[in-house]
Design an enzyme around this catalytic site. Structure first.
Site, PDB file in Angstrom:
ATOM      1  N   ASN A 233      19.244   4.208  56.724  1.00 51.13           N
ATOM      2  CA  ASN A 233      19.353   3.922  55.300  1.00 51.13           C
ATOM      3  C   ASN A 233      18.684   2.574  55.023  1.00 51.13           C
ATOM      4  OD1 ASN A 233      20.075   3.538  52.644  1.00 51.13           O
ATOM      5  ND2 ASN A 233      22.257   3.283  53.049  1.00 51.13           N
TER       6      ASN A 233
ATOM      7  N   LYS B  71      18.230   1.244  52.190  1.00 52.37           N
ATOM      8  CA  LYS B  71      18.820   0.610  51.003  1.00 52.37           C
ATOM      9  C   LYS B  71      17.700   0.085  50.092  1.00 52.37           C
ATOM     10  CE  LYS B  71      23.005  -0.273  53.604  1.00 52.37           C
ATOM     11  NZ  LYS B  71      24.192  -1.147  53.827  1.00 52.37           N
TER      12      LYS B  71
ATOM     13  N   HIS C 121      27.853   6.702  49.304  1.00 51.95           N
ATOM     14  CA  HIS C 121      27.877   5.482  50.109  1.00 51.95           C
ATOM     15  C   HIS C 121      28.813   4.475  49.449  1.00 51.95           C
ATOM     16  CE1 HIS C 121      26.521   1.797  52.079  1.00 51.95           C
ATOM     17  NE2 HIS C 121      25.990   2.566  53.018  1.00 51.95           N
TER      18      HIS C 121
ATOM     19  N   GLU D 172      28.611   1.463  48.851  1.00 56.89           N
ATOM     20  CA  GLU D 172      27.973   0.570  47.891  1.00 56.89           C
ATOM     21  C   GLU D 172      27.791   1.256  46.545  1.00 56.89           C
ATOM     22  OE1 GLU D 172      25.727  -1.692  51.571  1.00 56.89           O
ATOM     23  OE2 GLU D 172      24.580  -0.351  50.256  1.00 56.89           O
TER      24      GLU D 172
ATOM     25  N   GLU E 244      31.819   5.485  57.584  1.00 53.31           N
ATOM     26  CA  GLU E 244      31.387   4.096  57.582  1.00 53.31           C
ATOM     27  C   GLU E 244      32.525   3.206  57.092  1.00 53.31           C
ATOM     28  OE1 GLU E 244      26.777   3.516  57.081  1.00 53.31           O
ATOM     29  OE2 GLU E 244      27.667   4.113  55.186  1.00 53.31           O
TER      30      GLU E 244
ATOM     31  N   GLY F 257      27.097  -4.065  57.657  1.00 54.21           N
ATOM     32  CA  GLY F 257      26.318  -5.272  57.514  1.00 54.21           C
ATOM     33  C   GLY F 257      27.049  -6.556  57.864  1.00 54.21           C
TER      34      GLY F 257
ATOM     35  N   SER G 294      27.228  -1.503  61.383  1.00 49.37           N
ATOM     36  CA  SER G 294      26.784  -2.470  62.393  1.00 49.37           C
ATOM     37  C   SER G 294      26.426  -1.807  63.726  1.00 49.37           C
ATOM     38  CB  SER G 294      27.843  -3.557  62.601  1.00 49.37           C
ATOM     39  OG  SER G 294      28.029  -4.315  61.411  1.00 49.37           O
TER      40      SER G 294
END
Length: 249
Positions: free
Chosen positions: A9, A11, A93, A95, A163, A169, A209
Site C-alpha cells: 500500500n 498510500k 483501511h 486511515e 492491521e 507505521g 510495521s
C-alpha cells in the site's frame, strides 16, 4: 491451498518516477513468487498496470466508491478502478475509517461494488491501542468482520487484512502470540459464518510495521497467508526481501 499474497500500500506517495520501483521489483523476484499486489495512488493506476504488464505483479487501488457513477467529486468508482487494468482494491483501511469516518456498512457497500466490477476486495480490520489495552481486541475484530463482509463472500473475491492500528507505521509489532490469536480467531469466525469451504479458503494477511527483519517469523504463524505492507513497499530493495520470505514460508 490458500494463495500467499504480498500486498503493498503506497498510500499518498509516489509520482510517475516511482514506477521504476515496479520494474526493479519485477526483475528481482524469486522463483515461484507469491501473488504480488501493489496499490499505488489512483493517479498512477493506468501507468502502473502498463509498467507491470507481463510480470507477476498485479495492481490495486487504495479505495473505491460504493456507487458506480455520480456527483461524488474526488472519488473513484470500482468500475473506474477496473477500467485502469487493476485487479484489487483496498477497502476499510483504518486511515479511511478514521479520517473519512467510514463505517463497517460503508466498507460492505464498497465490497459489493468492487465485486460487481470484477475486483478482489482487500478488506482491512484492526483495533486501536486503547481497545487493545482494554482487552477488547477480539470483540472489535469480530464486529468489524460481521459488519464489513457481505454475505456473498467467496474465496476468489475477498482477502482479509488484519492491521492493528497501533502498529501501522509506528515500528511497534504485536507479539507472535498476539498475531496468532487474532488470525486464529478470524479464521474460526469466517468458518462459522461462511462454512468450512469458504472460511478456510479466504487468505488472511497481517499488516503493521512488517519488514524484512520480522517477515520470516510472522509468515511462520498459522493462518498468516501474507502481508499488507505500507512504507516498506515503496522501495523494491525493501519489499523484495519480504516477498522472498513469503515465497519461502
Amino acid at each position: 491451498m490458500r494463495p500467499k499474497i504480498a500486498a503493498g500500500n503506497w498510500k499518498m506517495n509516489g509520482t510517475a518516477a516511482a514506477l521504476t520501483e515496479l520494474h526493479s521489483l519485477a526483475t528481482g523476484l524469486p522463483d515461484n513468487p507469491p501473488q504480488i499486489v501493489i496499490c499505488p495512488p489512483s493517479t498512477l493506476l493506468f501507468r502502473a498496470t502498463d509498467a507491470t504488464h507481463g510480470s507477476p505483479i498485479q495492481i490495486g487501488a487504495q479505495d473505491c466508491h460504493a456507487e458506480e457513477a455520480g456527483a461524488y467529486t474526488g472519488d473513484i468508482s470500482a468500475t473506474m478502478v477496473a477500467d485502469s487494468g487493476a485487479s484489487h482494491v483496498i477497502l476499510g483501511h483504518s486511515e479511511r475509517r478514521d479520517a473519512h469516518r467510514e463505517t463497517d456498512a460503508d466498507v460492505q457497500a464498497k465490497a459489493i461494488a468492487a465485486w460487481g466490477a470484477g475486483l478482489t476486495a482487500i478488506i482491512c480490520i484492526g483495533e486501536s491501542e486503547a481497545e487493545r489495552d482494554a482487552g477488547q481486541t477480539l470483540d472489535i475484530i469480530g464486529a468489524q468482520l460481521d459488519g464489513s463482509l457481505p454475505d456473498a463472500v467467496e474465496a476468489g473475491n475477498t482477502v482479509i487484512a488484519y492491521e492493528p492500528i497501533w502498529a501501522i507505521g509506528t515500528g511497534k509489532v504485536p507479539s507472535i502470540a498476539q498475531i496468532k490469536e487474532v488470525h486464529d480467531f478470524i479464521r474460526a469466525r469466517l468458518i462459522d459464518r461462511f462454512g468450512a469451504e469458504i472460511g478456510n479458503a479466504l487468505p488472511l494477511l497481517y499488516g503493521g510495521s512488517v519488514k524484512a527483519a520480522n517477515a520470516v517469523e510472522i509468515f511462520a504463524v498459522e493462518n498468516v497467508d501474507g502481508a499488507l505492507v505500507g512504507g516498506a513497499s515503496l522501495k523494491a530493495e525493501d519489499f523484495a526481501p519480504i516477498v522472498t520470505a513469503l515465497a519461502q514460508s
